[in-house]
Design a protein around this motif. Structure first.
Motif, mmCIF file in Angstrom:
data_model
loop_
_atom_site.group_PDB
_atom_site.id
_atom_site.type_symbol
_atom_site.label_atom_id
_atom_site.label_comp_id
_atom_site.label_asym_id
_atom_site.label_seq_id
_atom_site.Cartn_x
_atom_site.Cartn_y
_atom_site.Cartn_z
ATOM 1 N N ASP A 79 32.447 41.821 44.944
ATOM 2 C CA ASP A 79 32.594 40.367 45.061
ATOM 3 C C ASP A 79 34.067 40.027 45.283
ATOM 4 O OD1 ASP A 79 32.586 37.641 44.858
ATOM 5 O OD2 ASP A 79 32.016 37.570 42.751
ATOM 6 N N PRO A 80 34.413 39.355 46.398
ATOM 7 C CA PRO A 80 35.816 39.027 46.667
ATOM 8 C C PRO A 80 36.484 38.231 45.553
ATOM 9 C CG PRO A 80 34.482 38.630 48.618
ATOM 10 C CD PRO A 80 33.537 38.930 47.509
ATOM 11 N N ARG A 81 35.768 37.290 44.957
ATOM 12 C CA ARG A 81 36.376 36.477 43.900
ATOM 13 C C ARG A 81 36.608 37.306 42.636
ATOM 14 N NH1 ARG A 81 37.159 31.420 45.295
ATOM 15 N NH2 ARG A 81 36.131 30.750 47.224
ATOM 16 N N SER A 105 44.184 49.457 40.434
ATOM 17 C CA SER A 105 44.082 48.448 41.481
ATOM 18 C C SER A 105 43.428 49.022 42.730
ATOM 19 C CB SER A 105 45.470 47.906 41.812
ATOM 20 O OG SER A 105 45.425 47.010 42.904
ATOM 21 N N ASP A 106 43.837 50.218 43.131
ATOM 22 C CA ASP A 106 43.228 50.856 44.299
ATOM 23 C C ASP A 106 41.731 51.075 44.092
ATOM 24 O OD1 ASP A 106 45.478 50.959 45.896
ATOM 25 O OD2 ASP A 106 46.045 52.978 45.260
ATOM 26 N N ARG A 107 41.360 51.465 42.884
ATOM 27 C CA ARG A 107 39.945 51.698 42.596
ATOM 28 C C ARG A 107 39.161 50.390 42.701
ATOM 29 N NH1 ARG A 107 40.213 53.347 37.499
ATOM 30 N NH2 ARG A 107 40.969 55.373 38.179
ATOM 31 N N ALA A 108 39.744 49.319 42.178
ATOM 32 C CA ALA A 108 39.072 48.021 42.264
ATOM 33 C C ALA A 108 38.912 47.578 43.709
ATOM 34 C CB ALA A 108 39.848 46.972 41.470
ATOM 35 N N GLN A 109 39.968 47.758 44.510
ATOM 36 C CA GLN A 109 39.901 47.352 45.915
ATOM 37 C C GLN A 109 38.826 48.130 46.678
ATOM 38 O OE1 GLN A 109 43.907 47.023 47.806
ATOM 39 N NE2 GLN A 109 44.656 47.202 45.713
ATOM 40 N N ALA A 110 38.571 49.353 46.254
ATOM 41 C CA ALA A 110 37.590 50.186 46.949
ATOM 42 C C ALA A 110 36.167 49.956 46.462
ATOM 43 C CB ALA A 110 37.957 51.660 46.784
ATOM 44 N N ASN A 116 47.942 46.724 49.893
ATOM 45 C CA ASN A 116 46.839 45.924 49.345
ATOM 46 C C ASN A 116 46.217 45.038 50.422
ATOM 47 O OD1 ASN A 116 47.365 47.019 46.841
ATOM 48 N ND2 ASN A 116 48.439 45.216 46.065
ATOM 49 N N ALA A 117 47.072 44.430 51.251
ATOM 50 C CA ALA A 117 46.570 43.544 52.306
ATOM 51 C C ALA A 117 45.670 44.303 53.270
ATOM 52 C CB ALA A 117 47.745 42.915 53.055
ATOM 53 N N ARG A 118 46.073 45.487 53.660
ATOM 54 C CA ARG A 118 45.252 46.284 54.585
ATOM 55 C C ARG A 118 43.927 46.664 53.930
ATOM 56 N NH1 ARG A 118 50.605 48.947 55.620
ATOM 57 N NH2 ARG A 118 51.363 48.070 57.579
ATOM 58 N N GLN A 119 43.980 46.967 52.640
ATOM 59 C CA GLN A 119 42.760 47.352 51.934
ATOM 60 C C GLN A 119 41.748 46.208 51.915
ATOM 61 O OE1 GLN A 119 43.014 50.831 51.726
ATOM 62 N NE2 GLN A 119 42.258 50.695 49.622
ATOM 63 N N VAL A 120 42.187 45.020 51.503
ATOM 64 C CA VAL A 120 41.222 43.927 51.358
ATOM 65 C C VAL A 120 40.774 43.398 52.722
ATOM 66 C CG1 VAL A 120 41.960 43.266 49.044
ATOM 67 C CG2 VAL A 120 43.079 42.236 51.021
ATOM 68 N N LEU A 121 41.661 43.439 53.717
ATOM 69 C CA LEU A 121 41.232 43.066 55.062
ATOM 70 C C LEU A 121 40.194 44.055 55.588
ATOM 71 C CD1 LEU A 121 44.579 41.937 56.717
ATOM 72 C CD2 LEU A 121 42.511 40.558 56.520
ATOM 73 N N GLY A 122 40.387 45.316 55.280
ATOM 74 C CA GLY A 122 39.433 46.335 55.710
ATOM 75 C C GLY A 122 38.070 46.184 55.074
ATOM 76 N N ARG A 123 38.020 45.585 53.891
ATOM 77 C CA ARG A 123 36.730 45.334 53.236
ATOM 78 C C ARG A 123 36.024 44.118 53.810
ATOM 79 N NH1 ARG A 123 35.881 46.989 47.969
ATOM 80 N NH2 ARG A 123 33.732 46.416 48.452
ATOM 81 N N GLY A 124 36.709 43.337 54.652
ATOM 82 C CA GLY A 124 36.109 42.132 55.200
ATOM 83 C C GLY A 124 36.008 41.001 54.202
#
Length: 220
Positions: A103-105, A94-99, A158-166
């Protein structure tokens, strides 16, 4: 390395150590597998260490030494479940995917697939903990608080990760995003849709992905 005995080749100390470690790991896996089966079949209160030890082919003393009793066994089973179905742990993937996912979807769909993989393993154990806590067992009540807090902290991560990606729509606070993730990964939601309504895990994962996307992503 000592001399050969009766013509047999000497065995290295490292070889013997490795064999003992492998045997201990196999024993641990058997204990966890039998514990999971018995707990989920019979419930927490009716499952005994003696029954688990007998099913796994080990002594009661070794179970207590390795896990500290039934609460430690349930925690170990739950933590094993969160790793997923095999290969690298689900959290690591999951961490690898978030990084890396661009594509957000697609990332929301990945989250849905992780949920479809992990929920059938972890949710029944969480529900076991919940029901044992509700029956008044103080150890399970403490474990329930622990696993809930640990899951929420993971969702904050997870929330911080995806928010950080914009990736998310403007105006979302990290706590709101974490709450949406917390809901989507809850055993209670799995219980409602899969255990009660008969959904497949795959359908459940797709629903979670769509719900996350609708709740968190910008339109379009």
């Amino acid at each position: 390395m000592g001399p050969a005995v009766n013509g047999a080749p000497p065995r290295s100390r490292s070889y013997d150590t490795r064999r003992r470690q492998e045997a201990a790991e196999e024993s641990r896996k058997r204990v966890l597998a039998q514990s999971r089966e018995l707990f989920l079949a019979n419930g927490y209160g009716r499952t005994t260490i003696a029954a688990i030890a007998h099913a796994a082919g080990v002594s009661k003393e070794s179970v207590y030494k390795g896990f500290g009793g039934k609460p430690g066994l349930v925690r170990a089973i739950y933590e094993q479940s969160l790793r997923g179905a095999g290969g690298p742990p689900a959290e690591e993937r999951s961490d690898r995917a978030q990084a890396t996912v661009a594509d957000p979807r697609e990332l929301m769909e990945q989250f849905g697939r992780f949920v479809a993989e992990v929920s059938p393993l972890g949710s029944p154990v969480f529900l076991l903990i919940r029901d044992a806590a509700a029956s008044g067992d103080p150890d399970m009540a403490a474990l329930l608080r622990d696993v809930d807090e640990e899951r929420y902290q993971r969702m904050l991560h997870n929330a911080r990760q995806v928010l950080g990606r914009g990736f998310l729509r403007p105006g979302l606070a990290v706590e709101e995003v974490a709450d949406v993730f917390f809901m989507g990964t809850s055993a209670e939601l799995y219980e409602t849709l899969v255990l009660k309504r008969g959904w497949t895990a795959e359908r459940f994962g797709r629903f979670v992905a769509r719900t996350l996307a609708a709740s968190l992503l910008a339109d379009g």
